[in-house]
Design a protein around this motif. Structure first.
Motif: not given
Length: 560
Positions: A362-382
């Motif tokens: 999440i930190r490494d890709c913070a400035a990217e317009t596109y980020i894999d939504g599954r990664l964001v969902d993974y962190v949020c779920a945890h």
């Protein structure tokens, strides 16, 4: 429900083809000829733009399956020509059962006749057939060569079978010819297995490798949409593996060949997996395979095939740390690799390390317009599971600020509602969208996300003034749909403007859309008590577009 014969009726044909193809099939009833009924199938030709061959396979009480060599049918669709043949069968419902009985009698009679023939008579019959059918002759010659271990002839026949040129039109094997070519490849694979079973495994191994090479070189010139050629090529690979096991091939030589196949262009055809050969390779072969994969990875670190092969080998060894180190060498800017690492660590029971890697993503890709939504969902779920709703909101807020999409807005809203802080978050989110909407939008497709967000919230009162000068036609229509009761005059103005624009386009989609707009306008007139004005408007439109019969039918169907 329409009456059924041989297990299907008109409703089944409509469901298989869809309303549009079914209606078109009605127009081809007089174009069907040569209907031939067998016990489990029916064939016919349909005269359309060209003469098309149709086959319906009957399955008792199940719906039929259809095949047609028209372009639409070759894509796997139950086309209008299939509909026409099916409807023709229903027209002849009384005669179909008798024809099926006759087909069974013919098949039984043929079997009885063949059984009664002497050896010489059968031989004469086969010779007559192979004299007429060159492809059949080649296949039987291959079987004969394999049976007598004639390697020279077997090689010649195998290469002939896998040669696509007899099936090639304009330098390409078209979809309609791929099935016939696949049958020949499968026949070649069967002959190789026969050689192996007859004690000629070493020779079969060499022939299989040569055949796989040729298949790899030709696969790019084949339309294998149904995967039938790929399946036949997989049978060829299985024949190669079988020969390897029996011939006890040199493990290091096999490792070298497998790496060449995986990293070469031919793997698209056979999809060889080196790990299927683990038993034949043994410890020394697997070690050599790992060495060659590592060398290839160093030479071409960004190569997809090199990375895939190395990952497969390391993953099979069960060394999670080695796998993480391998993934970490090439982190995707979308965060997808961070997620893979997190999932591998979590599967190994190392949940804390998994979350750390996901957070790093999440930190490494913070400035990217596109980020894999599954990664964001993974962190949020945890975070949610750990009782950290505020952190979930923080992650969703950060993503929304970068993406400013409707999906990101919806995800922020869901998280903030759970954390009971949506009111404040919404004010800030709408302010950001409002600022974005006011900027220059050169090259931007569609209306601003601000309007979509307001409509998704159901806030039509705010959406009306914001939409002026910003919304696109899709958003205006959505706003009107939500406002028929509360803002009928404003919604009616939108509908009338969009109706005027839809008078020019033709086609079913445009006509269906026009009907929906008219229904919306009718609701607005009813709310305003001006039904007579709508009647006048509809009458004028029908008179203006009366030559468009399909449109008139659609309007009739909608009660307009």
């Amino acid at each position: 429900m329409a009456r059924k014969v041989v297990g299907f009726g008109e409703d089944d044909l409509r469901a298989l083809a869809g309303a549009r193809s079914f209606e078109r099939g009605l127009g081809y009833l007089d174009a069907v000829s040569g209907l031939e009924v067998e016990e489990g199938s029916v064939t016919a030709v349909v005269h359309g733009t060209d003469v098309y061959k149709v086959e319906l396979t009957l399955g008792g009480d199940d719906r039929p399956s259809g095949w047609c060599d028209c372009p639409y049918g070759q894509e796997g669709n139950f086309c209008k020509h299939c509909v026409a043949v099916g409807l023709t069968m229903l027209r002849r419902a009384k005669t179909i059962p008798h024809q099926q009985v006759a087909a069974r009698v013919r098949a039984s009679g043929l079997e009885a006749w063949l059984t009664a023939l002497s050896r010489d008579e059968l031989l004469a019959l086969v010779q007559e057939r192979i004299a007429e059918d060159r492809r059949l002759r080649r296949r039987l010659e291959l079987r004969a060569a394999a049976a007598r271990s004639d390697i020279g002839t077997a090689r010649d026949r195998i290469l002939t079978l896998i040669d696509p040129r007899p099936f090639t039109r304009y330098g390409y094997v078209e979809y309609a010819d791929s099935s016939g070519y696949a049958q020949q490849v499968a026949e070649a694979a069967a002959a190789l297995r026969a050689l192996t079973a007859d004690g000629q495994a070493v020779q079969a191994l060499g022939l299989a490798e040569e055949a796989i090479r040729v298949l790899g070189e030709t696969y790019g010139k084949i339309d294998d949409s149904d995967g039938v050629v790929g399946q036949a090529a997989a049978a060829m690979a299985e024949a190669h593996l079988e020969a390897c096991k029996v011939a006890r091939t040199d493990p290091e030589h096999l490792a070298q060949w497998l790496v060449g196949q995986v990293l070469g262009d031919s793997n698209d055809m056979t999809e060889l997996d080196p790990l299927d050969y683990a038993e034949v390779l043994g410890p020394s072969g697997l070690a050599r395979l790992r060495q060659l994969a590592a060398e290839a990875r160093r030479r071409r670190p960004s190569g997809w095939a090199e990375r895939y092969l190395m990952e497969r080998l390391v993953k099979t060894e069960g060394d999670v740390d080695a796998l993480v180190a391998l993934y970490a060498q090439d982190l995707d800017p979308s965060g997808a690799t961070h997620l893979r690492i997190a999932e591998e660590l979590e599967s190994a029971g190392r949940a804390d390390e998994a979350l750390t890697w996901a957070e790093r993503g999440i930190r490494d890709c913070a400035a990217e317009t596109y980020i894999d939504g599954r990664l964001v969902d993974y962190v949020c779920a945890h975070y949610a599971k750990a009782g950290r709703p505020a952190d979930v909101v923080g992650v969703r807020r950060d993503r929304f600020r970068v993406e400013q999409s409707l999906t990101a807005y919806q995800q922020l809203r869901s998280a903030a509602q759970t954390a009971q802080c949506w009111e404040a978050e919404r004010v800030a989110a709408l302010a950001a969208l409002r600022e974005d909407a006011r900027r220059e939008r050169d090259g931007q497709y569609g209306g601003p996300v601000l309007i979509d967000a307001l409509l998704d919230d159901g806030d039509v009162d705010t959406a009306w003034p914001e939409a002026a000068g910003l919304a696109d036609d899709r958003q205006w229509e959505h706003l009107a749909d939500l406002s028929r009761e509360t803002h009928p005059a404003e919604a009616l103005a939108v509908y009338l403007r969009l109706i005027e624009r839809l008078k020019e386009p033709t086609g079913d989609r445009a006509y269906e859309h026009l009907a929906r707009l008219l229904l919306g306008a009718r609701d607005c007139h009813r709310a305003l008590g001006t039904q007579e004005a709508f009647t006048d408007c509809l009458t004028g439109l029908r008179a203006e577009l009366k030559r468009r019969r399909k449109l008139m039918n659609i309007l009739d169907r909608c009660g307009l």
